[in-house]
Write an enzyme that holds these catalytic residues in place. Structure first.
Site, mmCIF file in Angstrom:
data_model
loop_
_atom_site.group_PDB
_atom_site.id
_atom_site.type_symbol
_atom_site.label_atom_id
_atom_site.label_comp_id
_atom_site.label_asym_id
_atom_site.label_seq_id
_atom_site.Cartn_x
_atom_site.Cartn_y
_atom_site.Cartn_z
ATOM 1 N N ARG A 24 0.845 -2.178 1.776
ATOM 2 C CA ARG A 24 -0.119 -2.911 1.049
ATOM 3 C C ARG A 24 -0.385 -4.341 1.514
ATOM 4 O O ARG A 24 -0.783 -5.158 0.724
ATOM 5 C CB ARG A 24 0.009 -2.732 -0.473
ATOM 6 C CG ARG A 24 0.119 -1.694 -1.178
ATOM 7 C CD ARG A 24 -1.379 -1.209 -1.631
ATOM 8 N NE ARG A 24 -1.370 0.249 -2.003
ATOM 9 C CZ ARG A 24 -1.438 0.639 -3.138
ATOM 10 N NH1 ARG A 24 -1.580 -0.219 -4.114
ATOM 11 N NH2 ARG A 24 -1.779 2.093 -3.512
ATOM 12 N N ARG A 28 -4.775 -7.214 -2.951
ATOM 13 C CA ARG A 28 -5.462 -8.056 -4.042
ATOM 14 C C ARG A 28 -4.719 -9.430 -4.046
ATOM 15 O O ARG A 28 -5.343 -10.395 -4.568
ATOM 16 C CB ARG A 28 -5.600 -7.417 -5.435
ATOM 17 C CG ARG A 28 -6.780 -6.378 -5.509
ATOM 18 C CD ARG A 28 -6.469 -5.581 -6.664
ATOM 19 N NE ARG A 28 -5.396 -4.693 -6.407
ATOM 20 C CZ ARG A 28 -4.955 -3.499 -7.159
ATOM 21 N NH1 ARG A 28 -5.790 -3.424 -8.270
ATOM 22 N NH2 ARG A 28 -3.941 -2.931 -7.237
ATOM 23 N N ASP A 74 -6.844 5.307 1.839
ATOM 24 C CA ASP A 74 -5.883 5.690 0.888
ATOM 25 C C ASP A 74 -5.556 7.026 1.140
ATOM 26 O O ASP A 74 -6.467 8.041 1.521
ATOM 27 C CB ASP A 74 -6.771 5.612 -0.471
ATOM 28 C CG ASP A 74 -6.037 5.687 -1.678
ATOM 29 O OD1 ASP A 74 -5.325 4.537 -2.048
ATOM 30 O OD2 ASP A 74 -5.772 6.536 -2.336
ATOM 31 N N TYR A 151 -1.289 14.449 -7.630
ATOM 32 C CA TYR A 151 -2.711 13.733 -7.910
ATOM 33 C C TYR A 151 -3.869 14.968 -8.011
ATOM 34 O O TYR A 151 -4.536 14.918 -8.906
ATOM 35 C CB TYR A 151 -3.280 12.816 -7.021
ATOM 36 C CG TYR A 151 -2.480 11.416 -6.987
ATOM 37 C CD1 TYR A 151 -2.673 10.585 -8.142
ATOM 38 C CD2 TYR A 151 -1.078 11.418 -6.080
ATOM 39 C CE1 TYR A 151 -2.085 9.388 -7.938
ATOM 40 C CE2 TYR A 151 -0.589 10.147 -6.319
ATOM 41 C CZ TYR A 151 -0.696 9.227 -7.244
ATOM 42 O OH TYR A 151 0.057 8.047 -7.136
HETATM 43 C C1 LIG Z 1 0.155 6.861 -4.480
HETATM 44 C C2 LIG Z 1 -0.662 6.132 -3.521
HETATM 45 C C3 LIG Z 1 -1.978 5.830 -3.334
HETATM 46 N N1 LIG Z 1 -2.382 5.443 -2.147
HETATM 47 C C4 LIG Z 1 -1.312 5.257 -1.406
HETATM 48 C C5 LIG Z 1 -0.128 5.898 -2.106
HETATM 49 C C6 LIG Z 1 1.288 6.057 -1.355
HETATM 50 C C7 LIG Z 1 1.670 4.681 -1.340
HETATM 51 C C8 LIG Z 1 2.286 4.160 -2.653
HETATM 52 O O1 LIG Z 1 3.119 4.682 -3.343
HETATM 53 O O2 LIG Z 1 1.857 2.966 -3.012
HETATM 54 C C9 LIG Z 1 -1.532 4.438 -0.177
HETATM 55 C C10 LIG Z 1 -2.297 3.369 0.277
HETATM 56 N N2 LIG Z 1 -2.975 2.974 -0.356
HETATM 57 C C11 LIG Z 1 -3.860 1.660 0.400
HETATM 58 C C12 LIG Z 1 -3.042 1.898 1.559
HETATM 59 C C13 LIG Z 1 -3.794 0.970 2.778
HETATM 60 C C14 LIG Z 1 -2.769 0.407 3.522
HETATM 61 C C15 LIG Z 1 -1.867 -0.537 3.136
HETATM 62 O O3 LIG Z 1 -1.982 -1.584 2.970
HETATM 63 O O4 LIG Z 1 -0.564 -0.337 2.922
HETATM 64 C C16 LIG Z 1 -2.230 2.997 1.604
HETATM 65 C C17 LIG Z 1 -1.323 3.160 2.483
HETATM 66 C C18 LIG Z 1 -4.591 0.922 -0.214
HETATM 67 C C19 LIG Z 1 -4.964 0.819 -1.601
HETATM 68 N N3 LIG Z 1 -5.075 1.651 -2.733
HETATM 69 C C20 LIG Z 1 -5.391 1.235 -3.801
HETATM 70 C C21 LIG Z 1 -5.450 -0.238 -3.571
HETATM 71 C C22 LIG Z 1 -5.917 -1.342 -4.945
HETATM 72 C C23 LIG Z 1 -7.386 -0.934 -4.938
HETATM 73 C C24 LIG Z 1 -8.122 -2.295 -5.278
HETATM 74 O O5 LIG Z 1 -8.336 -3.033 -4.289
HETATM 75 O O6 LIG Z 1 -8.539 -2.145 -6.469
HETATM 76 C C25 LIG Z 1 -5.305 -0.360 -2.337
HETATM 77 C C26 LIG Z 1 -5.255 -1.758 -1.692
HETATM 78 C C27 LIG Z 1 -5.931 2.136 -5.111
HETATM 79 C C28 LIG Z 1 -4.978 3.265 -5.451
HETATM 80 N N4 LIG Z 1 -4.490 4.286 -4.429
HETATM 81 C C29 LIG Z 1 -3.667 5.067 -5.176
HETATM 82 C C30 LIG Z 1 -3.350 4.318 -6.524
HETATM 83 C C31 LIG Z 1 -2.354 5.195 -7.524
HETATM 84 C C32 LIG Z 1 -4.052 3.342 -6.669
HETATM 85 C C33 LIG Z 1 -4.305 2.521 -7.807
HETATM 86 C C34 LIG Z 1 -3.008 1.606 -8.018
HETATM 87 C C35 LIG Z 1 -3.376 0.238 -7.627
HETATM 88 O O7 LIG Z 1 -4.449 -0.130 -7.909
HETATM 89 O O8 LIG Z 1 -2.666 -0.343 -6.834
HETATM 90 C C36 LIG Z 1 -3.007 6.390 -4.653
#
Ligand SMILES: Cc1c2[nH]c(c1CCC(=O)O)Cc1[nH]c(c(CCC(=O)O)c1C)Cc1[nH]c(c(CCC(=O)O)c1C)Cc1[nH]c(c(C)c1CCC(=O)O)C2
Length: 343
Positions: A24, A28, A74, A151
């Site tokens: 990540r 943010r 994502d 999911y």
């Molecule tokens: C379970 C999972 C998801 N997404 C992901 C996983 C597996 C890894 C982990 O366990 O974190 C993987 C993921 N999500 C994102 C990336 C991009 C690459 C990176 O920077 O690592 C990667 C590799 C961007 C993201 N994916 C998400 C964000 C936040 C979105 C925003 O900008 O509001 C980002 C940067 C949103 C997301 N996406 C997901 C959830 C549950 C959420 C909401 C929770 C949160 O807000 O953190 C599903």
């Protein structure tokens, strides 16, 4: 032979200073990310707009000089390409139209019918392959089938993956059909990322820890093994990182059993144990507690040094045990990198 530090670690090379990136890292906690996300309007629009997705991928590389960039996308874009609805509830997380029946599984698109929807993701990879500094490795990724299935079945994130476990107990054939559909589509999705320029693939199995016993073998190990074998057959020499988060003792042997070149460790795994039990099979990645990116200070520096030392006898890619959180202080990232590179 490449001199990229991440690729050298993935080949098993022991380096005096481990290469570093963060899960990540585009996120943010960075003001420039928040600005680009506001420009895109919402998170999914950011993922599907190649220029902006490439821009946020590059931001942490410019700011910190990480050794790897991870494609900004994502894991839930694949279920969307398979035909499920996907949206994000502000402050809550993802929502999907649930798939729990034989008819629901049968209605999903085929593995070769996903590319029109995912084309913008491949375009982001192409831009990054052109624009990244030559020493930076580009990582593509997907969710592992179990995590993606949790999911799709629940239609949202769940603390204990209860709905998915219930489907295994009540209608195993439907669950297995769903896993098979995700597995085959994931191979095509990742293969297209590699063709577009991804140099390494990472499989995120964020909920692997809730699979126990035979279920772990059937739904964490077997699908990863199938995906990794298919990818390596099509793209000989492609390095793969597997992240069976919270797998505990199942981390031992995971690389050998799946064919992964590197195993990413979560924060619950003691580094000394992992150096003995996991690093013997090759490279490991991890595993600083993301909370230290919020609190910083001498504890962050000491923990960073401890992890570098614990894994110094083998191949190691420094990373966090999970994603950096929005509350993290960007200055703490610089402090961590300094502790790694300057010792
Ligand atoms: C379970 C999972 C998801 N997404 C992901 C996983 C597996 C890894 C982990 O366990 O974190 C993987 C993921 N999500 C994102 C990336 C991009 C690459 C990176 O920077 O690592 C990667 C590799 C961007 C993201 N994916 C998400 C964000 C936040 C979105 C925003 O900008 O509001 C980002 C940067 C949103 C997301 N996406 C997901 C959830 C549950 C959420 C909401 C929770 C949160 O807000 O953190 C599903």
């Amino acid at each position: 032979m490449t001199d990229k530090t991440i690729l050298r670690a993935l080949r098993g090379e022991v380096q005096p200073v481990p290469p570093v990136w963060m899960m990540r890292q585009a996120g943010r906690y960075l003001p420039e990310y928040r600005a680009t996300r506001a420009k895109a309007g919402d998170f999914l629009s950011l993922c599907y707009t190649p220029d902006l997705a490439a821009e946020v991928t590059l931001q942490p590389i410019r700011r910190y000089g990480f050794d790897a960039a991870i494609l900004f996308a994502d894991i839930l874009l694949l279920p969307q390409a398979l035909g499920t609805d996907l949206w994000f509830e502000t402050g809550e997380g993802p929502r999907l139209s649930p798939v729990t029946t034989p008819a629901g599984v049968a209605a999903l698109r085929g593995k070769d019918d996903i590319h029109d929807r995912l084309a913008p993701i491949y375009e982001t990879v192409k831009i990054l392959a052109r624009e990244l500094p030559r020493e930076t490795t580009l990582i593509g990724f997907a969710g592992a089938p179990w995590t993606v299935a949790t999911y799709m079945i629940a239609g949202r994130g769940t603390p204990d993956q209860g709905p998915a476990h219930r489907l295994i107990a009540e209608d195993r054939a439907t669950f297995e059909a769903l896993i098979a559909r995700i597995t085959e589509a994931t191979i095509e999705y990742l293969s297209a990322q590699v063709e577009a320029g991804a140099e390494v693939i990472k499989l995120f199995d964020s909920w692997a820890g809730s699979l126990k016993g035979q279920d772990f073998d059937d739904f964490a190990v077997a699908p990863a093994r199938r995906i990794i074998a298919a990818l390596k057959e099509r793209h000989p020499g492609l390095p793969v990182i597997a992240f069976p988060r919270e797998a505990g003792e199942n981390y031992a042997g995971f690389a050998r059993r799946t064919g992964a070149d590197c195993v990413a460790l979560d924060t619950s795994v003691p580094a000394d144990w992992a150096a003995r039990e996991v690093q013997i099979d090759g490279c490991v990645q991890g595993n600083l507690d993301p909370r230290l990116m919020v609190t910083g200070g001498s504890e962050l520096v000491a923990e960073t040094r401890r992890i570098v030392r614990a894994f110094s006898g083998g191949a190691h890619i420094f990373n966090l045990g999970h994603g950096i959180t929005p509350e993290a202080d960007p200055d703490n990232v610089a402090l961590m990198i300094e502790a790694i590179r300057q010792g």
